[in-house]
Write a protein that holds these residues in place. Structure first.
Motif, short mmCIF file in Angstrom:
data_model
loop_
_atom_site.label_atom_id
_atom_site.label_comp_id
_atom_site.label_asym_id
_atom_site.label_seq_id
_atom_site.Cartn_x
_atom_site.Cartn_y
_atom_site.Cartn_z
N PRO A 71 27.84 31.64 -10.60
CA PRO A 71 28.05 30.98 -9.13
C PRO A 71 28.64 29.64 -9.09
O PRO A 71 29.51 29.35 -8.47
N ARG A 75 31.77 27.86 -7.68
CA ARG A 75 31.69 26.51 -6.87
C ARG A 75 32.55 25.32 -7.52
O ARG A 75 33.29 24.73 -6.83
N ASN A 93 30.16 33.42 -0.48
CA ASN A 93 29.08 32.93 -0.96
C ASN A 93 27.76 33.71 -0.75
O ASN A 93 27.02 33.44 0.06
N VAL A 98 30.15 35.63 -5.51
CA VAL A 98 30.69 34.44 -5.09
C VAL A 98 31.97 34.22 -5.62
O VAL A 98 32.50 34.73 -6.53
N TRP A 114 32.58 35.62 -9.33
CA TRP A 114 31.31 36.09 -9.95
C TRP A 114 30.63 37.06 -9.29
O TRP A 114 30.44 36.91 -8.29
#
Length: 119
Positions: A71, A75, A93, A98, A114
């Motif tokens: 994750p 990001r 999220n 994610v 992910w």
């Protein structure tokens, strides 16, 4: 699947995008008949960028993408896209998913995601 061919309006602009954000700089690019430029990533996937003067029209659901290993990687990738001025189209999220979707220079939607079951 190990190959994707995309018609693009500006090969250099698209080449820069895919080399910079999606790792298609693992091997020297090759040029083929018709001016097609072939890019390669470290996983052996090849991306063909074919020149077109036709209007590129895409159905709303069409997208393609890559899988990232965590994750946090998604990001961090999102932060990198935003810092580069790449349009962010959608984000998820969730504990088990994610994702970030962005737009390439021709409007193709590209996703980095992910999921825990994809290792």
């Amino acid at each position: 699947m190990k190959h994707l061919a995309l018609p693009v309006s500006d090969q250099e602009r698209s080449r820069h995008f895919y080399e910079t954000y999606f790792g298609f700089d693992a091997a020297p690019a090759r040029e083929y008949d018709g001016g097609v430029v072939m890019l390669y990533n470290a996983d052996g996937f090849s991306l063909a960028l074919g020149p077109t003067e036709e209007r590129i029209a895409l159905p709303s659901f069409l997208h393609f993408g890559i899988h990232l290993t965590s994750p946090e990687d998604v990001r961090e990738f999102r932060t990198r896209l935003a810092a580069g001025g790449v349009p962010i189209l959608e984000e998820w999220n969730e504990p088990e998913y994610v994702s970030v979707k962005c737009s390439d220079p021709d409007g193709y939607v590209v996703e980095a995601a992910w999921e825990p079951h994809l290792r």
